[in-house]
Design a protein around this motif. Structure first.
Motif, PDB file in Angstrom:
ATOM      1  N   GLN A  99      80.086  47.878  26.915  1.00  0.00           N
ATOM      2  CA  GLN A  99      78.755  48.469  26.906  1.00  0.00           C
ATOM      3  C   GLN A  99      78.658  49.603  27.914  1.00  0.00           C
ATOM      4  O   GLN A  99      78.015  50.627  27.654  1.00  0.00           O
ATOM      5  N   GLY A 100      79.301  49.438  29.071  1.00  0.00           N
ATOM      6  CA  GLY A 100      79.285  50.499  30.070  1.00  0.00           C
ATOM      7  C   GLY A 100      79.916  51.775  29.559  1.00  0.00           C
ATOM      8  O   GLY A 100      79.393  52.879  29.776  1.00  0.00           O
ATOM      9  N   ILE A 101      81.043  51.659  28.866  1.00  0.00           N
ATOM     10  CA  ILE A 101      81.692  52.843  28.301  1.00  0.00           C
ATOM     11  C   ILE A 101      80.820  53.469  27.220  1.00  0.00           C
ATOM     12  O   ILE A 101      80.707  54.696  27.124  1.00  0.00           O
ATOM     13  N   THR A 102      80.171  52.634  26.418  1.00  0.00           N
ATOM     14  CA  THR A 102      79.250  53.153  25.401  1.00  0.00           C
ATOM     15  C   THR A 102      78.137  53.958  26.041  1.00  0.00           C
ATOM     16  O   THR A 102      77.782  55.061  25.575  1.00  0.00           O
ATOM     17  N   GLU A 103      77.558  53.447  27.123  1.00  0.00           N
ATOM     18  CA  GLU A 103      76.483  54.159  27.809  1.00  0.00           C
ATOM     19  C   GLU A 103      76.970  55.495  28.361  1.00  0.00           C
ATOM     20  O   GLU A 103      76.256  56.508  28.288  1.00  0.00           O
ATOM     21  N   LEU A 104      78.171  55.516  28.917  1.00  0.00           N
ATOM     22  CA  LEU A 104      78.703  56.761  29.462  1.00  0.00           C
ATOM     23  C   LEU A 104      78.943  57.796  28.364  1.00  0.00           C
ATOM     24  O   LEU A 104      78.709  58.990  28.561  1.00  0.00           O
ATOM     25  N   CYS A 105      79.411  57.349  27.211  1.00  0.00           N
ATOM     26  CA  CYS A 105      79.579  58.275  26.088  1.00  0.00           C
ATOM     27  C   CYS A 105      78.224  58.843  25.654  1.00  0.00           C
ATOM     28  O   CYS A 105      78.112  60.040  25.352  1.00  0.00           O
ATOM     29  N   ARG A 106      77.209  58.002  25.659  1.00  0.00           N
ATOM     30  CA  ARG A 106      75.866  58.483  25.292  1.00  0.00           C
ATOM     31  C   ARG A 106      75.313  59.464  26.326  1.00  0.00           C
ATOM     32  O   ARG A 106      74.529  60.351  25.985  1.00  0.00           O
ATOM     33  N   LEU A 107      75.735  59.290  27.576  1.00  0.00           N
ATOM     34  CA  LEU A 107      75.340  60.222  28.625  1.00  0.00           C
ATOM     35  C   LEU A 107      76.165  61.503  28.597  1.00  0.00           C
ATOM     36  O   LEU A 107      75.987  62.383  29.431  1.00  0.00           O
ATOM     37  N   ARG A 108      77.088  61.569  27.639  1.00  0.00           N
ATOM     38  CA  ARG A 108      77.925  62.742  27.414  1.00  0.00           C
ATOM     39  C   ARG A 108      78.852  63.008  28.588  1.00  0.00           C
ATOM     40  O   ARG A 108      79.056  64.154  29.008  1.00  0.00           O
ATOM     41  N   ALA A 109      79.421  61.937  29.129  1.00  0.00           N
ATOM     42  CA  ALA A 109      80.459  62.103  30.145  1.00  0.00           C
ATOM     43  C   ALA A 109      81.573  62.968  29.582  1.00  0.00           C
ATOM     44  O   ALA A 109      81.979  62.796  28.424  1.00  0.00           O
ATOM     45  N   ASP A 110      82.079  63.900  30.381  1.00  0.00           N
ATOM     46  CA  ASP A 110      83.170  64.757  29.905  1.00  0.00           C
ATOM     47  C   ASP A 110      84.396  63.919  29.573  1.00  0.00           C
ATOM     48  O   ASP A 110      84.925  63.970  28.462  1.00  0.00           O
ATOM     49  N   VAL A 111      84.882  63.192  30.582  1.00  0.00           N
ATOM     50  CA  VAL A 111      86.097  62.391  30.449  1.00  0.00           C
ATOM     51  C   VAL A 111      85.883  61.080  31.192  1.00  0.00           C
ATOM     52  O   VAL A 111      85.312  61.064  32.285  1.00  0.00           O
ATOM     53  N   ILE A 112      86.321  59.988  30.599  1.00  0.00           N
ATOM     54  CA  ILE A 112      86.219  58.659  31.218  1.00  0.00           C
ATOM     55  C   ILE A 112      87.639  58.121  31.378  1.00  0.00           C
ATOM     56  O   ILE A 112      88.355  57.950  30.390  1.00  0.00           O
ATOM     57  N   ILE A 113      88.032  57.857  32.609  1.00  0.00           N
ATOM     58  CA  ILE A 113      89.377  57.356  32.879  1.00  0.00           C
ATOM     59  C   ILE A 113      89.269  55.916  33.355  1.00  0.00           C
ATOM     60  O   ILE A 113      88.555  55.624  34.321  1.00  0.00           O
ATOM     61  N   VAL A 114      89.977  55.014  32.696  1.00  0.00           N
ATOM     62  CA  VAL A 114      89.970  53.598  33.063  1.00  0.00           C
ATOM     63  C   VAL A 114      91.284  53.281  33.771  1.00  0.00           C
ATOM     64  O   VAL A 114      92.362  53.394  33.184  1.00  0.00           O
ATOM     65  N   TYR A 115      91.173  52.884  35.034  1.00  0.00           N
ATOM     66  CA  TYR A 115      92.353  52.502  35.806  1.00  0.00           C
ATOM     67  C   TYR A 115      92.466  50.986  35.868  1.00  0.00           C
ATOM     68  O   TYR A 115      91.449  50.275  35.893  1.00  0.00           O
TER      69      TYR A 115
END
Length: 629
Positions: A353-369
């Motif tokens: 859900q957190g990644i979904t929210e970030l995509c909706r906020l139009r994050a440029d790039v999301i990196i998961v470490y």
């Protein structure tokens, strides 16, 4: 006779200036007896170097003292090399320091190695006292503060000295001549020490008791000018929170002024202040205008408030991060958001859900470490309470333990989360299904997270694909630990296996319940045409029968498209900047190659993956540019 001291720095990257070692030498050299009685040499090699060569080169030095920096990324090779040095020089003295060995003498040094000392904190005072004992003959290590050692089978640990509050007590290794000009290409700068936060996954705040002490500003300015004068290509600011102080804005402006005067450095990296989005936006914009930053990292770590509480990060506002990301996007500045999976308290559902929210906020790039279980962190101390289980990354170089389960996440769920990150990265970050994802989410046909999860299911059933096989192998072997991992995926889907990935996505979308929607079909066609090229090369059109989008090549790097009105509106909102009025259905796409390099097969996959790793976070440097035709 003099005592020869060799500092051993096995770095994560090639050509990185060893700042911590420089501090130790500069501080110890203030003492007349040490300065007269010791000679110093800094031995620096990349941790990926041939370990037999490293051992042989250190043996050739036949030093009286070896001072070794120990980190998780070099602990495998460091252990191996140390064993050879112990055997070759049983009468030499060894002092180990760094976060990997601090407070863990018993894990790294056998009881019979009474000539080995481990430093348990800030190193300058301990190292000086250590050398004073060595130079004086018949050393008594009980007189050295903040160290551990073995005596007659008993582990002895001395009380730590207080932290250095007046940091100018430590001479600058830059301006006192410790570093040989031209030997390194990347500089590290420290303007303060300490962190006011105590995040569970990080040893920084826990090690410094939350207090921040500063170097005097004129000294910092002299260090900056020395770095620029000596033509260092890159500068990393090692403060825990660059931007936490108002003076950081002025120092940023000074870095840009020195770049204009001396032509160096070419880039600046930093760890951004956690609760100052306004100041960080100002700092980032200054560096961008100065040509020194191409992407600002935003270390979010999680979107779940319960998890923030669990990792003692609730005093850092989520809104500060999202505000900064939005501000940077409005200013057309690249940013990338960092997440850690799986933190205590995070579930597979909250993570998705957190990644979904970030995509909706139009994050440029999301990196998961991956979450690494680091010694001396609050999570390490509470690992049994949190149910933390780890797996060791298979490596002769590093010694990294990846968290694979907690009380909230099982091993299969952890693996599902890694698959989810790969789906998000390939479909969203590098834009393989970017427009389709946004169309489906906005129309309510499917959320970002639902498409990623369904893609994971499909990818697992396609072992015939080189890309999905890479995902599967990486999940099983902890390959996502490799710092080139995201770049490798970008290299594969945007270049090496581009046509294969076209076919994989074309068959995937046809299995989905929303495929009957003509808008979804048109958005997918736009994705096929607009997928970026990460190397400097002509546009390659996919082998696909287009039914909704018409296109015509203009030259090697440009073509025009005619879009259905609904997709034209989507494109205008997402990527057609500076256009007023109705969304144009006739659009021109240009493939910009200004900041790209040509693909060079002879350099090998690892080199190309590293290049892609650096470029994909700089989104606007490789995405195509749309204009109304």
């Amino acid at each position: 006779m003099t005592t020869s001291v060799t500092f051993v720095e096995l770095t994560a990257y090639e050509g990185v200036l060893p700042l911590a070692t420089g501090y130790l030498q500069a501080y110890a050299s203030q003492d007349p007896a040490v300065a007269a009685g010791c000679t110093f040499e800094i031995y620096s090699r990349q941790a990926t170097s041939d370990r037999a060569e490293v051992a042989e080169e250190l043996i050739e030095r036949a030093s009286d003292v070896y001072a070794v920096s120990c980190y998780l990324w070099n602990m495998g090779i460091t252990r191996w090399v140390l064993e050879r040095l112990y055997e070759r020089f049983p009468d030499a003295q060894f002092i180990l320091g760094g976060p990997q060995v601090m407070n863990h003498m018993q894990d790294y040094v056998a009881p019979h190695r009474e000539n080995v000392v481990v430093c348990n904190g800030e190193g300058e005072r301990s190292f000086l006292a250590y050398l004073q004992q060595v130079v004086g003959g018949e050393p008594d290590m009980t007189e050295v503060p903040g160290v551990s050692f073995w005596r007659d089978g008993t582990l002895v640990t001395t009380p730590r000295s207080e932290r250095i509050k007046s940091l100018d007590e430590v001479p600058s290794p830059f301006t006192t001549g410790v570093f040989e000009p031209g030997k390194y290409v990347s500089a590290i700068l420290e303007t303060n020490r300490g962190c006011p936060y105590n995040c569970g996954f990080c040893a920084w705040g826990a090690a410094t008791n939350d207090k921040v002490y500063k170097f005097e500003e004129d000294r910092v300015r002299r260090d900056i000018e020395w770095i620029c004068q000596n033509q260092y290509q890159a500068l990393f600011i090692a403060d825990a929170n660059w931007g936490i102080s108002p003076r950081d804005v002025e120092l940023t402006e000074f870095i840009v002024a020195c770049k204009e005067k001396y032509g160096y450095p070419f880039r600046v990296d930093m760890a951004a202040a956690k609760n100052r989005p306004d100041r960080m936006a100002q700092i980032t914009e200054t560096l961008v205008k100065g040509g020194l930053v191409t992407s600002q990292t935003i270390s979010l770590q999680t979107m779940d408030s319960h998890t923030l509480d669990m990792v003692q990060r609730s005093n850092i506002r989520l809104s500060a991060y999202t505000t900064l990301q939005t501000t940077l996007r409005e200013k057309d500045i690249n940013s990338n958001i960092e997440l850690i999976w799986p933190l205590p308290g995070e579930t597979l559902d909250t993570y998705r859900q957190g990644i979904t929210e970030l995509c909706r906020l139009r994050a440029d790039v999301i990196i998961v470490y991956p979450q690494l279980l680091l010694y001396n962190t609050p999570i390490y101390k509470q690992r049994e309470v949190f149910g933390v289980q780890t797996a060791r990354v298979p490596s002769e170089i590093a010694e990294a333990d990846v968290v694979t389960s907690t009380n909230w996440v099982s091993v299969p769920e952890y693996e599902e989360g890694v698959w989810f990150a790969y789906a998000m990265h390939s479909l969203y970050n590098v834009r393989c299904l970017y427009y389709l994802l946004n169309y489906l989410d906005r129309t309510g046909l499917a959320s970002f997270g639902e498409v990623f999860a369904n893609a994971v299911t499909y990818f697992k059933n396609r072992p015939d694909s080189a890309v999905t096989q890479y995902f599967a192998d990486s999940v099983k072997t902890l390959g996502n630990y490799d710092f080139r991992d995201s770049g490798m995926v970008a290299h594969m889907v945007l270049r090496a296996h581009r046509a294969e990935f076209d076919e994989l996505l074309a068959t995937f979308v046809r299995t989905q319940p929303w495929w009957s929607d003509e808008g979804a079909q048109a958005a997918f066609e736009l994705d096929l045409l607009a997928r970026p090229h990460i190397y400097a090369e002509p546009i390659v059109f996919p082998d696909y029968t287009f039914e909704h989008v018409r296109y015509e090549r203009v030259d090697d790097n440009r073509f025009t498209m005619t879009l259905p009105p609904a997709i034209a509106e989507l494109l205008a909102d997402l990527d057609l900047t500076g256009h007023d009025g109705p969304a144009p259905v006739h659009v021109s796409l240009e493939n910009k190659n200004d900041r790209k390099i040509p693909y060079m097969d002879e350099l090998g996959v690892a080199h190309n993956a590293l290049y892609c790793q650096g470029l994909f976070v700089c989104l606007r440097d490789f995405l195509p540019v749309f204009t109304a035709a």
